[in-house]
Design an enzyme around this catalytic site. Structure first.
Site, PDB file in Angstrom:
ATOM      1  CE  LYS A 178      -3.878  -1.978   2.623  1.00  0.00           C
ATOM      2  NZ  LYS A 178      -4.905  -1.900   1.569  1.00  0.00           N
TER       3      LYS A 178
ATOM      4  NE  ARG B 293     -10.589  -9.962  -2.823  1.00  0.00           N
ATOM      5  CZ  ARG B 293     -10.830  -9.026  -3.731  1.00  0.00           C
ATOM      6  NH1 ARG B 293     -11.146  -9.362  -4.965  1.00  0.00           N
ATOM      7  NH2 ARG B 293     -10.788  -7.736  -3.405  1.00  0.00           N
TER       8      ARG B 293
HETATM    9  N1  BES Z   1      -8.311  -4.074   3.919  1.00  0.00           N
HETATM   10  C1  BES Z   1      -8.303  -3.611   2.576  1.00  0.00           C
HETATM   11  C2  BES Z   1      -9.548  -2.790   2.245  1.00  0.00           C
HETATM   12  C3  BES Z   1      -9.676  -1.472   2.940  1.00  0.00           C
HETATM   13  C4  BES Z   1      -9.401  -0.315   2.266  1.00  0.00           C
HETATM   14  C5  BES Z   1     -10.126  -1.389   4.245  1.00  0.00           C
HETATM   15  C6  BES Z   1      -9.546   0.887   2.899  1.00  0.00           C
HETATM   16  C7  BES Z   1     -10.262  -0.170   4.878  1.00  0.00           C
HETATM   17  C8  BES Z   1      -9.982   0.971   4.207  1.00  0.00           C
HETATM   18  C9  BES Z   1      -8.239  -4.782   1.601  1.00  0.00           C
HETATM   19  O1  BES Z   1      -7.502  -5.870   2.036  1.00  0.00           O
HETATM   20  C10 BES Z   1      -7.628  -4.274   0.368  1.00  0.00           C
HETATM   21  O2  BES Z   1      -6.480  -3.918   0.406  1.00  0.00           O
HETATM   22  N2  BES Z   1      -8.392  -4.224  -0.699  1.00  0.00           N
HETATM   23  C11 BES Z   1      -7.931  -3.764  -1.958  1.00  0.00           C
HETATM   24  C12 BES Z   1      -8.366  -4.765  -2.972  1.00  0.00           C
HETATM   25  C13 BES Z   1      -7.797  -4.555  -4.323  1.00  0.00           C
HETATM   26  C14 BES Z   1      -6.326  -4.871  -4.331  1.00  0.00           C
HETATM   27  C15 BES Z   1      -8.534  -5.452  -5.285  1.00  0.00           C
HETATM   28  C16 BES Z   1      -8.566  -2.403  -2.249  1.00  0.00           C
HETATM   29  O3  BES Z   1      -9.766  -2.256  -2.036  1.00  0.00           O
HETATM   30  O4  BES Z   1      -7.843  -1.501  -2.680  1.00  0.00           O
HETATM   31 ZN    ZN Z   2      -5.415  -5.698   1.540  1.00  0.00          ZN
END
Ligand code: BES
Ligand code: ZN
Ligand code: ZN
Length: 474
Positions: free
Chosen positions: A252, A326
């Site tokens: 991230k 997931r």
């Molecule tokens: N835990 C995150 C989602 C999230 C984003 C929670 C912002 C709280 C605040 C999840 O594991 C994630 O990183 N999702 C990605 C998925 C993508 C790579 C398909 C996302 O939503 O950016």
């Molecule tokens: Zn994630």
């Protein structure tokens, strides 16, 4: 414990007025210049013998449970901010509208108005001692039982918030599991923590695949509550328990990493809900499963392009290592069906940034494949005073997660990220009725939207899941 009395016994009181309230006329004229009962308007009024009264406006009509929570929380929070030690709230306006939900929401809001996030500083503000007045003698017992029921629910919310607010370095997967086991100890809930070697023996390879990215190993909490032994139905509640999500090799960006410690909010919500169900001895059967891990970078981490196996036997192509939720939910969901025999599956997770773009911070996303299940949930979240929006899905969305080299892939296309994330999990629910909640937007608020919230974790999902499971068998 909130006291319940007929006559106010405290120096500071709170009363509520509708905009068209006939009692407004009894207020001094000077006050009426400042106060006409507009929704959430608050005015302090001095009374005889050094007493103080906080007037709060209810507006014209209230048609949403969330507003009742908001009213009660506003009252309590206003007093707390003034460091008032004890206060009495006139609850007559909440008893006479013929809907039992109102009082539940008011109690929830009142207690939540008192919440302070745990800090690592030395001093915190003290909660306000609460009393409800205006209750006829013959109704005191009923009101007390509502308060008692809601105190357990709010304790579940407090627990969920405290877990989510905890810094990642103070809550590793195993700490989270142990805190849950410890929290539910006073109830009839049966608990098991499956550690890494047991996960290996059972073949939860998708959970292991993510969890082995960290020196703090993954684990899974299994909590069983059997409040209705005559029924063979068991609701499965599965909550994401990623205690720290860096994204893994699909790292991230630094500025979006602050929220990563709250990635176990789904797991925390499920723990809070099952606690309240058991504490209130609700006649229902529930198994909660919380897969827990960190998502980090290490030699053992997953890489984009990898193919892994899962508990259900399906192979998964890893396209993005940040779509880890997931993966662990897939294993937990099929474990719930195959090994725990649950008859329906509710999963809850801070799963996608896409849901935040779409619905913001006050509405959760729902994906569901069973009309009856969704209707029960809709009724539950409305009476709980939470907001959710159901999203559609079709065959074209399912195609987005087809892989050319494995049974399924962990990333869809550029669009509909919340739907495809949900459908990935559905593929592991073994055709059981399935309902998926994406609380990535609602689990955490940097600036609170409602006064029953405080900065940080919200406890999203606890009350709705509690209501869903408690309405079922009654
Ligand atoms: N835990 C995150 C989602 C999230 C984003 C929670 C912002 C709280 C605040 C999840 O594991 C994630 O990183 N999702 C990605 C998925 C993508 C790579 C398909 C996302 O939503 O950016
Ligand atoms: Zn994630
Ligand atoms: Zn995540």
């Amino acid at each position: 414990m909130i006291q319940v009395v007929s006559e106010c016994t405290r120096k500071v009181s709170i009363s509520f007025f509708r905009e068209d309230d006939e009692h407004l006329i009894e207020l001094p004229q000077s006050i009426r210049l400042l106060f006409n009962g507009t929704y959430l308007q608050s005015v302090w009024m001095q009374e005889e013998r050094g007493r103080l009264r906080l007037l709060i406006g209810m507006g014209k009509v209230i048609d949403d449970e969330i507003q009742w929570k908001e009213l009660a929380a506003t009252g309590v929070k206003t007093c707390k901010e003034k460091q008032i030690e004890e206060v009495s709230m006139d609850i007559r306006p909440f008893m006479n509208n013929g809907k039992s939900e109102t009082l539940y929401s008011v109690v929830e809001g009142a207690i939540l108005g008192n919440y302070d996030p745990k800090t690592y500083r030395l001093s915190d503000k003290k909660p306000v001692e609460l009393e409800f007045f205006g209750v006829p003698q013959q109704e005191i017992m009923t009101i007390k039982s509502v308060i008692c029921e809601m105190e357990a629910v709010v304790k579940g919310i407090y627990f969920a918030r405290n877990m989510v607010n905890m810094p990642g370095n103070k809550l590793r997967p195993i700490d989270f599991a142990e805190k849950i086991v410890n929290f539910v100890k006073e109830t009839d809930i049966e608990t098991t923590i499956l550690k890494q070697d047991e996960l290996r023996a059972l073949g939860l390879t998708a959970l292991l695949g993510v969890g082995e990215s960290s020196a703090y190993p993954p684990c899974m909490a299994v909590l069983r509550y059997r409040g209705n032994p005559e029924s063979s139905k068991v609701s499965g509640l599965i909550g994401k328990g990623v205690t720290c999500d860096t994204g893994g090799y699909c790292l991230k960006p630094g500025d979006s990493m602050l929220g990563i410690k709250g990635d176990m909010a789904g797991g925390a919500a499920v723990a809070g809900a099952i606690y309240a169900l058991a504490k209130n001895k609700i006649k229902t059967n529930v198994t909660a499963i919380i897969p827990m891990c960190e998502n980090r970078i290490s030699p053992g981490s997953l890489l984009p392009g990898d193919v892994i196996e899962s508990y259900a036997g399906k192979t998964i192509e890893i396209v993005n290592t940040d779509a880890e939720g997931r993966l662990i939910l897939a294993d937990a969901v099929s474990y719930a069906v195959r090994s725990e025999g649950v008859s329906e599956v509710l999963d809850i997770a801070t799963l996608t940034g896409a849901v935040v773009n779409m619905l913001g911070f006050s509405i959760g996303g729902v994906v569901c494949d069973d009309e009856g299940f969704y209707q029960r949930f809709e009724e539950a979240f409305k009476s709980a005073g939470e907001r959710y929006q159901r999203l559609p899905f079709y065959r074209e969305h399912e195609k987005m997660i087809e892989s050319s080299i494995a049974d399924i892939r962990n990333l869809g296309e550029k669009f509909c990220g919340t739907i495809t994330a949900g459908l990935f999990i559905r593929a592991f629910a073994e055709k059981k009725p399935w309902l998926h909640l994406d609380i990535a937007g609602t689990a955490w608020v940097d600036s609170p939207i409602f006064s029953f919230q405080s900065k940080g974790a919200t406890g999203a999902g606890v009350t709705s899941i509690y209501r869903l499971c408690s309405k079922e068998e009654r």
